[in-house]
Scaffold this motif. Structure first.
Motif, PDB file in Angstrom:
ATOM      1  N   ILE A  31       0.700  -1.282   0.023  1.00 42.06           N
ATOM      2  CA  ILE A  31      -0.057  -0.182  -0.025  1.00 42.06           C
ATOM      3  C   ILE A  31       1.003   1.259   0.021  1.00 42.06           C
ATOM      4  CG2 ILE A  31      -1.604   1.429   1.391  1.00 42.06           C
ATOM      5  CD1 ILE A  31      -2.845  -1.167   0.141  1.00 42.06           C
ATOM      6  N   ALA A  67       2.398   1.749  -3.551  1.00 37.90           N
ATOM      7  CA  ALA A  67       1.598   1.991  -4.431  1.00 37.90           C
ATOM      8  C   ALA A  67       1.403   3.651  -4.405  1.00 37.90           C
ATOM      9  CB  ALA A  67       0.352   1.139  -4.354  1.00 37.90           C
ATOM     10  N   THR A  68       1.256   4.097  -3.016  1.00 32.45           N
ATOM     11  CA  THR A  68       0.885   5.422  -2.827  1.00 32.45           C
ATOM     12  C   THR A  68       1.913   6.279  -3.099  1.00 32.45           C
ATOM     13  OG1 THR A  68      -0.615   4.676  -0.975  1.00 32.45           O
ATOM     14  CG2 THR A  68       0.168   7.004  -0.747  1.00 32.45           C
ATOM     15  N   TYR A 107       1.887   6.713  -7.111  1.00 37.82           N
ATOM     16  CA  TYR A 107       1.008   7.631  -7.361  1.00 37.82           C
ATOM     17  C   TYR A 107       1.294   9.275  -7.262  1.00 37.82           C
ATOM     18  CZ  TYR A 107      -3.619   9.535  -7.896  1.00 37.82           C
ATOM     19  OH  TYR A 107      -4.846  10.260  -8.656  1.00 37.82           O
ATOM     20  N   ILE A 154      -4.459   2.848 -10.513  1.00 41.66           N
ATOM     21  CA  ILE A 154      -3.997   1.680  -9.830  1.00 41.66           C
ATOM     22  C   ILE A 154      -5.089   0.673 -10.125  1.00 41.66           C
ATOM     23  CG2 ILE A 154      -3.452   0.629  -7.611  1.00 41.66           C
ATOM     24  CD1 ILE A 154      -2.739   3.433  -6.527  1.00 41.66           C
ATOM     25  N   LYS A 177      -8.149  -1.213  -1.618  1.00 39.07           N
ATOM     26  CA  LYS A 177      -9.017   0.092  -2.308  1.00 39.07           C
ATOM     27  C   LYS A 177      -9.162   0.910  -1.099  1.00 39.07           C
ATOM     28  CE  LYS A 177     -12.947   1.674  -4.279  1.00 39.07           C
ATOM     29  NZ  LYS A 177     -14.303   1.055  -5.014  1.00 39.07           N
ATOM     30  N   ASP A 182      -7.805   1.268   1.859  1.00 39.93           N
ATOM     31  CA  ASP A 182      -6.762   1.660   2.417  1.00 39.93           C
ATOM     32  C   ASP A 182      -5.919   2.975   1.409  1.00 39.93           C
ATOM     33  OD1 ASP A 182      -6.656   0.678   4.870  1.00 39.93           O
ATOM     34  OD2 ASP A 182      -5.852  -1.260   4.195  1.00 39.93           O
ATOM     35  N   LEU A 183      -6.111   2.723  -0.121  1.00 39.33           N
ATOM     36  CA  LEU A 183      -5.465   3.596  -0.810  1.00 39.33           C
ATOM     37  C   LEU A 183      -6.357   5.023  -0.711  1.00 39.33           C
ATOM     38  CD1 LEU A 183      -4.713   1.253  -3.918  1.00 39.33           C
ATOM     39  CD2 LEU A 183      -3.082   2.331  -2.528  1.00 39.33           C
ATOM     40  N   ASN A 206      -5.137   6.943   1.992  1.00 41.88           N
ATOM     41  CA  ASN A 206      -4.072   7.596   1.822  1.00 41.88           C
ATOM     42  C   ASN A 206      -4.343   8.816   0.567  1.00 41.88           C
ATOM     43  OD1 ASN A 206      -2.830   6.211   3.436  1.00 41.88           O
ATOM     44  ND2 ASN A 206      -1.714   4.573   1.876  1.00 41.88           N
ATOM     45  N   ILE A 266      -5.655   8.695  -2.276  1.00 38.92           N
ATOM     46  CA  ILE A 266      -5.729   8.380  -3.860  1.00 38.92           C
ATOM     47  C   ILE A 266      -7.383   8.394  -4.193  1.00 38.92           C
ATOM     48  CG2 ILE A 266      -5.469   6.653  -5.465  1.00 38.92           C
ATOM     49  CD1 ILE A 266      -2.830   6.210  -3.844  1.00 38.92           C
ATOM     50  N   ILE A 319      -8.756   4.209  -9.189  1.00 40.63           N
ATOM     51  CA  ILE A 319      -8.484   2.928  -8.740  1.00 40.63           C
ATOM     52  C   ILE A 319      -9.699   1.978  -9.461  1.00 40.63           C
ATOM     53  CG2 ILE A 319      -8.302   1.326  -6.742  1.00 40.63           C
ATOM     54  CD1 ILE A 319      -7.924   3.939  -4.965  1.00 40.63           C
TER      55      ILE A 319
END
Length: 191
Positions: free
Chosen positions: A50, A53-54, A57, A65, A83, A85-86, A89, A91, A96
């Protein structure tokens, strides 16, 4: 030469550990894993994926993502948890996309191409997993690179490291016998 060594050697030039060095791609393929261990503690492999990926991005190295993971039962849904958790963050949800049929790495890589229309993408996982995903991508003529999420200490991930050796052998057998993803389906545009 062992399969393990061969896979690592074949993919080493397409794996990145620094955000500023990785080439940009439209899509980052985030490979799923469970959020919690059987003990109830957070899975560090999950946490670090996670974070990776953050980071990609936010740095503009990916625009979307695609989370590919297992959703084999009502009580287990890797893509949906990742998803959430993103989104926490910051996003945007619109950036997504979820692949609920990423039951294994072969499925995730091929579905990114065949269902989500991506012939170029950035794989996001730990190095051992990225190597296998990139090997599959190369085999199927997909132009992929990978970004390594932080790894865990050896004693934490020993079982996973042993499992990876078996997974690489199974991957070679799958390629030999031309195994297809468990599910395909209608195309989904990432835009």
């Amino acid at each position: 030469m062992s399969i393990d060594y061969y896979v690592s050697k074949q993919t080493s030039e397409k794996i990145y550990t620094q955000v500023n060095k990785i080439p940009p791609n439209k899509v980052g393929l985030l490979l799923g894993t469970s959020k919690y261990l059987s003990s109830g503690h957070i899975n560090l492999y999950y946490k670090y994926r996670i974070e990776a990926a953050t980071k990609l991005y936010r740095s503009g190295k990916i625009k979307f993502i695609l989370i590919s993971g297992d959703n084999g039962s009502k009580s287990y849904n890797e893509p949906e948890l990742m998803k959430q958790d993103l989104i926490e963050n910051n996003i945007p949800e619109a950036n997504i996309f979820l692949d609920y049929a990423g039951f294994r790495t072969l499925d995730s890589v091929l579905r990114a191409q065949k269902i989500f229309g991506q012939n170029t993408f950035t794989v996001i996982s730990q190095e051992f997993h990225n190597e296998r995903a990139l090997y599959l991508a190369q085999y199927f003529n997909i132009e992929a690179v990978a970004f390594n999420a932080k790894d865990v200490k050896l004693n934490y991930g020993l079982k996973t490291q042993l499992r990876e050796k078996l997974a690489r052998c199974k991957m070679m057998l799958d390629l030999l016998f031309k195994v297809e993803p468990k599910y395909l389906g209608d195309p989904i545009k990432i835009e």
